[in-house]
Write an enzyme that holds these catalytic residues in place. Structure first.
Site, short mmCIF file in Angstrom:
data_model
loop_
_atom_site.label_atom_id
_atom_site.label_comp_id
_atom_site.label_asym_id
_atom_site.label_seq_id
_atom_site.Cartn_x
_atom_site.Cartn_y
_atom_site.Cartn_z
N CYS A 148 1.26 23.27 32.17
CA CYS A 148 0.42 22.11 31.84
C CYS A 148 -0.30 22.30 30.51
CB CYS A 148 -0.61 21.84 32.94
SG CYS A 148 0.08 21.35 34.53
N ARG A 149 -1.38 23.06 30.54
CA ARG A 149 -2.26 23.16 29.37
C ARG A 149 -1.66 23.91 28.20
NH1 ARG A 149 -7.20 25.68 32.48
NH2 ARG A 149 -5.43 26.62 33.55
N SER A 150 -1.14 25.11 28.44
CA SER A 150 -0.65 25.90 27.30
C SER A 150 0.60 25.32 26.65
CB SER A 150 -0.49 27.38 27.67
OG SER A 150 0.37 27.56 28.75
N ASP A 156 -7.91 22.34 34.22
CA ASP A 156 -6.54 22.34 34.73
C ASP A 156 -6.26 20.98 35.36
OD1 ASP A 156 -4.06 22.78 35.84
OD2 ASP A 156 -4.61 24.70 36.75
N ASN A 180 1.54 28.18 32.76
CA ASN A 180 2.32 27.82 31.59
C ASN A 180 3.19 26.59 31.82
OD1 ASN A 180 4.86 29.30 29.48
ND2 ASN A 180 3.08 28.18 28.82
N CYS A 201 -2.51 29.66 29.57
CA CYS A 201 -3.18 29.11 30.75
C CYS A 201 -2.65 29.89 31.96
CB CYS A 201 -2.97 27.60 30.88
SG CYS A 201 -1.29 27.07 31.26
#
Length: 168
Positions: free
Chosen positions: A15-17, A127, A13, A10
Site C-alpha cells: 500500500c504505502r511504500s 495504513d 509493501n 512500510c
C-alpha cells in the site's frame, strides 16, 4: 554518475511504500532527474512477498497518473541498510523495526518520510489497508507532499545539480 538510492518502507509493501515509490518516481521523471536516482520500496514483514500492490492502491495511484501495477512486494534485507542512502519509514512501528535491524553505522539513513512534509503536522502515513478508498486518497495526498519536500531537500543540499526542469 553516482545515484541517490532511496528505499520507501512500510509493513507489507503493498500500500504505502509502493505508492511512495511510484509517486516519487513520477516526480523524478517529470523533472528529468531519473538518471540521478535508484528508487525502490520494501516491507518490514514478508506477508505479501512477490505480490503486486493492493488493487485499491493501484486504482488510486492510477487516477493520478501514477502506475504502480508492475511493482512486486519484497521484504527489507540486511544489505538494504548498506546499499541505500535514504530509508524512509512510513510510521513509528516500521521506523522502530528498521532501527533495531539496522547496523549502527547505517542508522543515520533511516528517517520518517513525512518529516519532509512538516506542514502536514504528522509523522506517520496511516495504513489504509483496512479502510475504504478515502484512506488511499489520503495516503496519496501525504505522499505527494512528502515527495515534493524530499526532492526539494535533496536539491537544496546540492546532491542533485539544479538541472531540474519540468517537462512541458
Amino acid at each position: 554518475m553516482e545515484k541517490i538510492k532511496v528505499l520507501f518502507v512500510c509493513m507489507g509493501n503493498i500500500c504505502r511504500s509502493p505508492t511512495a515509490e511510484g509517486v516519487f518516481t513520477k516526480l523524478v521523471n517529470d523533472r528529468n532527474l531519473a538518471p540521478h536516482f535508484q528508487i525502490d520500496s520494501a516491507g518490514t514483514h514478508a506477508y505479501h512477498v512477490g505480490n503486486p500492490p493492493d488493487l485499491r492502491a493501484e486504482k488510486a495511484a492510477g487516477e493520478r497518473g501514477v502506475d504502480i501495477s508492475h511493482l512486486r512486494a519484497r521484504k527489507v534485507v540486511l544489505g538494504d541498510f548498506e546499499d541505500y542512502d535514504y530509508i524512509l519509514a512510513m510510521d513509528d512501528e516500521n521506523y522502530a523495526i528498521l532501527s533495531s535491524a539496522c547496523p549502527a553505522s547505517h542508522r543515520h539513513k533511516i528517517n520518517y518520510f513525512l518529516d519532509y512534509a512538516p506542514h502536514l503536522g504528522k509523522r506517520e502515513v496511516p495504513d489504509p489497508y483496512y479502510g475504504g478508498s478515502y484512506g488511499f486518497e489520503r495516503v496519496l495526498d501525504m505522499v505527494e507532499e512528502a515527495s515534493e519536500g524530499f526532492l526539494n531537500a535533496l536539491l537544496e543540499t546540492g546532491k542533485i545539480k539544479a538541472m531540474a526542469h519540468r517537462r512541458t
